[in-house]
Enzyme design. Structure first.
Site, PDB file in Angstrom:
ATOM      1  N   GLU A   1       0.766  -1.174   0.025  1.00 20.58           N
ATOM      2  CA  GLU A   1      -0.062  -0.160  -0.092  1.00 20.58           C
ATOM      3  C   GLU A   1       0.931   1.384  -0.018  1.00 20.58           C
ATOM      4  OE1 GLU A   1      -4.307  -0.180   2.418  1.00 20.58           O
ATOM      5  OE2 GLU A   1      -2.276  -0.311   3.514  1.00 20.58           O
TER       6      GLU A   1
ATOM      7  N   GLU B   1      -8.192   3.202   6.083  1.00 18.45           N
ATOM      8  CA  GLU B   1      -8.582   3.280   7.394  1.00 18.45           C
ATOM      9  C   GLU B   1      -9.347   4.271   7.542  1.00 18.45           C
ATOM     10  OE1 GLU B   1      -7.371   1.498   9.847  1.00 18.45           O
ATOM     11  OE2 GLU B   1      -5.870   0.385   8.707  1.00 18.45           O
TER      12      GLU B   1
ATOM     13  N   GLU C   1     -12.859   2.767   9.369  1.00 18.03           N
ATOM     14  CA  GLU C   1     -13.202   3.428  10.801  1.00 18.03           C
ATOM     15  C   GLU C   1     -14.472   4.351  11.101  1.00 18.03           C
ATOM     16  OE1 GLU C   1      -9.585   4.725  13.151  1.00 18.03           O
ATOM     17  OE2 GLU C   1      -8.490   3.019  12.420  1.00 18.03           O
TER      18      GLU C   1
END
Length: 142
Positions: A40, A49, A53
């Site tokens: 990544e 993320e 999240e």
């Protein structure tokens, strides 16, 4: 010393900035971020993320291409690296939320939009210096 890297976002609302998003851990505030997976890029990690999240996707934000903030500090992961001290590098990007979205929290008990009113005193090691860097950056670009 073992090393690890994480990437994340400071998400803001308004132009100029009116508020910013923080996630609530049991004992502190934090930003949506996480560790980089193999292969990544930093931006790919931060976007993944953010969506994991918060439910905020890349289509919901405009990334500031001129802001990238990096810091390093030592942490002790009790379950990783055999409990050894680890040098952690964190890269933060800045993005503006383009539309209202309902947050879908998966890893944090709560989230809050904080009023943008620098200087901020929230968390000395990571959040305060990031917010100071953003304040300086938007002061230059306003």
């Amino acid at each position: 010393m073992p090393q690890t890297k994480a990437c994340g976002f400071l998400i803001v609302k308004g132009n100029p900035i009116e508020s910013f998003l923080l996630m609530k851990h049991p004992k502190r505030w934090d930003l949506p971020k996480g560790h980089v997976d193999e292969g990544e890029t930093d931006m790919q990690c931060a976007l993944r993320e953010l969506e994991e999240e918060t439910g905020i996707s890349a289509e919901d934000i405009t990334v500031d291409p001129n802001f990238r903030y990096q810091l390093q500090y030592v942490v002790n992961y009790k379950k990783k690296f055999g409990g050894a001290d680890t040098l952690k590098t964190v890269v933060y990007f800045l993005a503006r939320l383009d539309k209202e979205v309902e947050l879908n929290l998966t890893e944090h008990g709560d989230a809050q939009w904080f009023a943008w009113d620098p200087p901020h005193e929230i968390q000395e090691q990571t959040i305060n210096p990031l917010l100071a860097a953003v304040a300086q950056h938007v002061g230059r670009t306003a």
